[in-house]
Design a protein around this motif. Structure first.
Motif, PDB file in Angstrom:
ATOM      1  N   ALA A  17       0.870  -0.766   0.578  1.00 23.03           N
ATOM      2  CA  ALA A  17      -0.073  -0.183   0.145  1.00 23.03           C
ATOM      3  C   ALA A  17       0.779   1.488   0.317  1.00 23.03           C
ATOM      4  CB  ALA A  17      -0.837   0.127   1.116  1.00 23.03           C
ATOM      5  N   GLU A  20       2.179   2.319  -3.416  1.00 23.88           N
ATOM      6  CA  GLU A  20       1.720   1.950  -4.138  1.00 23.88           C
ATOM      7  C   GLU A  20       0.913   3.680  -4.066  1.00 23.88           C
ATOM      8  OE1 GLU A  20       0.314   1.012  -7.050  1.00 23.88           O
ATOM      9  OE2 GLU A  20       1.534  -0.934  -6.766  1.00 23.88           O
ATOM     10  N   PHE A  21       1.171   4.222  -3.362  1.00 23.68           N
ATOM     11  CA  PHE A  21       0.841   5.480  -2.574  1.00 23.68           C
ATOM     12  C   PHE A  21       1.700   6.534  -3.035  1.00 23.68           C
ATOM     13  CE2 PHE A  21       0.377   8.870  -0.081  1.00 23.68           C
ATOM     14  CZ  PHE A  21      -0.447   9.601  -0.232  1.00 23.68           C
ATOM     15  N   LEU A  24       2.195   6.968  -6.818  1.00 23.02           N
ATOM     16  CA  LEU A  24       0.506   7.640  -6.636  1.00 23.02           C
ATOM     17  C   LEU A  24       0.789   9.103  -6.922  1.00 23.02           C
ATOM     18  CD1 LEU A  24      -2.512   7.219  -7.931  1.00 23.02           C
ATOM     19  CD2 LEU A  24      -2.945   7.131  -5.528  1.00 23.02           C
ATOM     20  N   SER A  38      -6.193   8.210  -6.761  1.00 18.99           N
ATOM     21  CA  SER A  38      -7.154   7.297  -5.398  1.00 18.99           C
ATOM     22  C   SER A  38      -6.463   6.374  -4.681  1.00 18.99           C
ATOM     23  CB  SER A  38      -8.495   7.863  -5.010  1.00 18.99           C
ATOM     24  OG  SER A  38      -9.100   6.936  -5.861  1.00 18.99           O
ATOM     25  N   ILE A  39      -6.297   5.696  -3.663  1.00 22.77           N
ATOM     26  CA  ILE A  39      -5.697   4.256  -3.288  1.00 22.77           C
ATOM     27  C   ILE A  39      -7.448   4.078  -2.260  1.00 22.77           C
ATOM     28  CG2 ILE A  39      -4.055   5.590  -1.948  1.00 22.77           C
ATOM     29  CD1 ILE A  39      -2.600   2.634  -2.206  1.00 22.77           C
ATOM     30  N   THR A  40      -7.676   2.889  -2.443  1.00 24.77           N
ATOM     31  CA  THR A  40      -9.032   2.478  -1.548  1.00 24.77           C
ATOM     32  C   THR A  40      -8.423   1.565  -0.549  1.00 24.77           C
ATOM     33  OG1 THR A  40     -10.677   3.904  -3.168  1.00 24.77           O
ATOM     34  CG2 THR A  40     -11.250   2.381  -1.546  1.00 24.77           C
ATOM     35  N   LEU A  41      -8.853   1.572   0.477  1.00 26.35           N
ATOM     36  CA  LEU A  41      -8.053   0.036   1.072  1.00 26.35           C
ATOM     37  C   LEU A  41      -9.422  -0.697   1.149  1.00 26.35           C
ATOM     38  CD1 LEU A  41      -5.790   1.308   3.175  1.00 26.35           C
ATOM     39  CD2 LEU A  41      -5.129   0.376   0.714  1.00 26.35           C
ATOM     40  N   LEU A  51      -6.089  -3.516  -2.365  1.00 28.12           N
ATOM     41  CA  LEU A  51      -5.963  -2.360  -2.872  1.00 28.12           C
ATOM     42  C   LEU A  51      -6.886  -1.904  -4.023  1.00 28.12           C
ATOM     43  CD1 LEU A  51      -1.935  -2.098  -2.727  1.00 28.12           C
ATOM     44  CD2 LEU A  51      -3.721  -1.505  -0.625  1.00 28.12           C
ATOM     45  N   ARG A  52      -7.504  -0.579  -4.280  1.00 28.66           N
ATOM     46  CA  ARG A  52      -7.038  -0.585  -5.395  1.00 28.66           C
ATOM     47  C   ARG A  52      -7.013   0.858  -5.819  1.00 28.66           C
ATOM     48  NH1 ARG A  52     -13.750  -0.951  -6.134  1.00 28.66           N
ATOM     49  NH2 ARG A  52     -12.432  -2.620  -6.985  1.00 28.66           N
ATOM     50  N   VAL A  53      -6.095   1.415  -6.814  1.00 24.78           N
ATOM     51  CA  VAL A  53      -5.526   2.289  -6.979  1.00 24.78           C
ATOM     52  C   VAL A  53      -6.075   3.174  -8.999  1.00 24.78           C
ATOM     53  CG1 VAL A  53      -3.171   3.099  -7.761  1.00 24.78           C
ATOM     54  CG2 VAL A  53      -3.517   1.238  -6.050  1.00 24.78           C
TER      55      VAL A  53
END
Length: 60
Positions: A17, A20-21, A24, A38-41, A51-53
């Protein structure tokens, strides 16, 4: 052994995470970028499951 596996998976998801951040932020901080990032955990019981980026660029 099960406890050690859960800890390593948790650490792996956390570092994933964070990586990925960082990617991003690097993509969004480039000159000429307009849009959203955005990044969604998905978290369950304190553990990161998925994780969704997402990066949406506006063309001007």
């Amino acid at each position: 052994m099960i406890q050690a596996r859960k800890l390593s998976e948790k650490t792996n998801k956390r570092s994933q995470a964070q990586a990925e951040f960082a990617k991003l932020l690097a993509a969004a901080e480039t000159q000429g970028f307009h849009g959203t990032a955005s990044i969604t955990l998905s978290v369950q019981d304190g553990h990161i499951q998925h994780l969704r980026v997402a990066v949406d660029r506006m063309v001007r």
